[in-house]
Design a protein around this motif. Structure first.
Motif, short mmCIF file in Angstrom:
data_model
loop_
_atom_site.label_atom_id
_atom_site.label_comp_id
_atom_site.label_asym_id
_atom_site.label_seq_id
_atom_site.Cartn_x
_atom_site.Cartn_y
_atom_site.Cartn_z
N LYS A 191 4.64 12.92 -12.37
CA LYS A 191 4.45 13.45 -13.74
C LYS A 191 5.67 13.19 -14.62
O LYS A 191 5.53 12.92 -15.82
N LYS A 192 6.85 13.27 -14.05
CA LYS A 192 8.07 13.10 -14.85
C LYS A 192 8.15 11.71 -15.47
O LYS A 192 8.77 11.54 -16.53
N ILE A 231 0.85 -1.17 0.00
CA ILE A 231 0.00 0.00 0.00
C ILE A 231 0.90 1.23 0.00
O ILE A 231 1.99 1.21 0.56
N ASP A 232 0.45 2.30 -0.67
CA ASP A 232 1.26 3.51 -0.70
C ASP A 232 0.36 4.69 -1.09
O ASP A 232 -0.76 4.51 -1.59
N VAL A 233 0.85 5.89 -0.82
CA VAL A 233 0.21 7.13 -1.25
C VAL A 233 1.25 7.93 -2.00
O VAL A 233 2.35 8.17 -1.47
N VAL A 234 0.94 8.34 -3.22
CA VAL A 234 1.88 9.12 -4.02
C VAL A 234 1.19 10.39 -4.51
O VAL A 234 0.00 10.38 -4.83
N GLU A 235 1.94 11.48 -4.55
CA GLU A 235 1.40 12.73 -5.06
C GLU A 235 1.57 12.78 -6.58
O GLU A 235 2.62 12.41 -7.11
N LEU A 236 0.53 13.25 -7.27
CA LEU A 236 0.57 13.28 -8.72
C LEU A 236 1.72 14.14 -9.23
O LEU A 236 2.36 13.82 -10.24
N LYS A 237 1.99 15.25 -8.54
CA LYS A 237 3.06 16.15 -9.00
C LYS A 237 4.42 15.47 -9.00
O LYS A 237 5.32 15.89 -9.75
N LEU A 247 5.61 10.10 -16.60
CA LEU A 247 4.58 10.00 -17.63
C LEU A 247 4.79 10.99 -18.77
O LEU A 247 3.99 11.02 -19.71
N SER A 248 5.84 11.78 -18.72
CA SER A 248 6.03 12.86 -19.69
C SER A 248 6.15 12.34 -21.12
O SER A 248 5.70 12.98 -22.06
N LYS A 249 6.74 11.16 -21.28
CA LYS A 249 6.91 10.60 -22.62
C LYS A 249 5.88 9.52 -22.93
O LYS A 249 5.55 9.28 -24.09
N LYS A 250 5.40 8.84 -21.91
CA LYS A 250 4.44 7.77 -22.11
C LYS A 250 3.24 8.00 -21.19
O LYS A 250 3.13 7.40 -20.13
N VAL A 251 2.37 8.92 -21.64
CA VAL A 251 1.22 9.28 -20.81
C VAL A 251 0.24 8.12 -20.69
O VAL A 251 -0.34 7.88 -19.64
N LEU A 252 0.05 7.38 -21.78
CA LEU A 252 -0.87 6.24 -21.79
C LEU A 252 -0.25 5.07 -21.03
O LEU A 252 0.87 4.64 -21.33
N HIS A 253 -0.96 4.56 -20.01
CA HIS A 253 -0.40 3.51 -19.19
C HIS A 253 -1.50 2.69 -18.53
O HIS A 253 -2.67 3.04 -18.57
N SER A 254 -1.11 1.60 -17.92
CA SER A 254 -2.02 0.81 -17.09
C SER A 254 -1.28 0.41 -15.83
O SER A 254 -0.04 0.46 -15.77
N LEU A 255 -2.03 0.02 -14.81
CA LEU A 255 -1.46 -0.37 -13.53
C LEU A 255 -1.77 -1.83 -13.26
O LEU A 255 -2.78 -2.36 -13.74
N THR A 256 -0.94 -2.49 -12.49
CA THR A 256 -1.22 -3.88 -12.12
C THR A 256 -1.87 -3.95 -10.74
O THR A 256 -2.01 -5.03 -10.17
N TYR A 257 -2.26 -2.80 -10.20
CA TYR A 257 -2.82 -2.72 -8.85
C TYR A 257 -4.01 -1.75 -8.86
O TYR A 257 -4.31 -1.12 -9.88
N PHE A 258 -4.69 -1.65 -7.72
CA PHE A 258 -5.84 -0.76 -7.59
C PHE A 258 -5.38 0.66 -7.28
O PHE A 258 -4.38 0.86 -6.59
N ASP A 259 -6.13 1.65 -7.78
CA ASP A 259 -5.76 3.04 -7.61
C ASP A 259 -7.01 3.88 -7.33
O ASP A 259 -8.02 3.77 -8.03
N ILE A 260 -6.93 4.70 -6.29
CA ILE A 260 -7.97 5.70 -5.98
C ILE A 260 -7.27 7.05 -5.97
O ILE A 260 -6.43 7.31 -5.11
N THR A 261 -7.58 7.90 -6.94
CA THR A 261 -6.90 9.19 -7.07
C THR A 261 -7.84 10.33 -6.71
O THR A 261 -8.92 10.47 -7.29
N LEU A 262 -7.42 11.14 -5.75
CA LEU A 262 -8.18 12.31 -5.33
C LEU A 262 -7.51 13.56 -5.91
O LEU A 262 -6.35 13.84 -5.63
N ILE A 263 -8.26 14.31 -6.73
CA ILE A 263 -7.72 15.54 -7.33
C ILE A 263 -7.80 16.66 -6.29
O ILE A 263 -8.86 16.91 -5.71
#
Length: 287
Positions: free
Chosen positions: A29-30, A20-26, A32-48
């Motif tokens: 970003k680095k 389990i972890d919490v990561v800040e989107l900011k 994802l700068s070249k490969k914005v399209l992605h998928s995860l192998t785990y569950f994600d709940i993102t709060l903007i």
């Protein structure tokens, strides 16, 4: 050729294994700068928490801003506007983090927002936002400030977040949320998600469940409002859209992968379900 980058959980980020972890989107970003399209192998709940822009999950595009929550399940293609979504907090976890403690092996499957392909976004009120934000920060604090990561505390806070958001999601999306109380219907949905490429017939799934096709259809219709065949077709349609948008496979290759008799039959199926041919959908809906 698949063009979706896949990200795996960094299990030993804090030394010992912690799923389990919490990561800040900011801060990500680095990556994802070249490969914005992605998928995860785990569950994600993102709060903007700051900024506004688009967040795409599978074939759904959402306009998001502060107070919106996005839900992603493993393998779902996604991309988000890294320029205009300034910051947020992603609560990420492996399913086994919960299953290693809770006896209910189907717990996550009972959570509304992880049990629908229709809606991946939830807009919170100010009070709901502050409650969710506080709980996420509590997890972050527990991970960052204590040398010994207390997994029981982390599971307890995660459980509280999952259930609180589940309650809010159901209240705001009562028509969409399908509570699969009937064990046959629940198992049917599970089988479709596993075997949709193998077979498209109601008979196949009713045989697996040892009941008649008519009885299965009656149960599914009562529980979901859809026929069993519609459930199968919806799964095929959703997966087809993902393949058309996020892969370079030809229409014939997709037809073969999804076990259609031929590309002509596949094209007729897609047109009937969506009103477009596969190529029209691919050309008109650029990722």
């Amino acid at each position: 050729m698949n063009i979706v980058s896949e990200y795996h959980f960094h299990k030993t980020k804090y030394g010992e294994e912690l799923l389990i972890d919490v990561v800040e989107l900011k801060n990500i970003k680095k990556y994802l700068s070249k490969k914005v399209l992605h998928s995860l192998t785990y569950f994600d709940i993102t709060l903007i928490t700051e900024g506004n822009g688009t967040f795409k999950i599978a074939d759904k595009i959402y306009e998001v801003e502060k107070g919106d929550v996005l839900f992603t399940m493993p393998t779902q293609p996604r991309e988000w506007d890294i320029e205009n979504i300034i910051n947020g907090y992603a609560l990420i976890f492996e399913e086994s983090f919960l299953l290693s403690f809770f006896s209910d092996l189907n717990f996550l499957k009972s959570i509304s927002y992880f049990n629908t392909t229709e809606i991946h976004k939830l807009t919170l009120s100010d009070e709901e936002f502050h409650q969710t934000f506080s709980l996420i920060r509590n997890i972050q604090k527990e991970i960052d400030e204590y040398e010994e990561k207390d997994k029981h505390i982390l599971r307890a806070i995660l459980y509280q977040i999952l259930k609180c958001l589940d309650r809010i999601f159901i209240q705001k999306n009562s028509v969409i949320c399908i509570k699969l109380q009937n064990r046959y219907v629940y198992k049917f949905i599970e089988l479709v998600n596993l075997d949709y490429r193998q077979s498209h017939t109601v008979q196949y799934y009713s045989d697996k469940l040892c009941i008649t096709p008519n009885y299965l259809n009656e149960l599914v219709k009562k529980e979901t409002g859809l026929t069993a065949k519609q459930v199968i077709n919806n799964k095929l349609l959703s997966e087809t859209r993902i393949l058309l948008l996020y892969s370079q496979m030809s229409v014939a290759e997709i037809a073969g992968l999804l076990n259609f008799e031929n590309s002509s039959y596949f094209t007729r199926f897609f047109h009937k379900q969506s009103g477009l041919t596969p190529l029209q959908y691919r050309n008109n809906t650029k990722p």
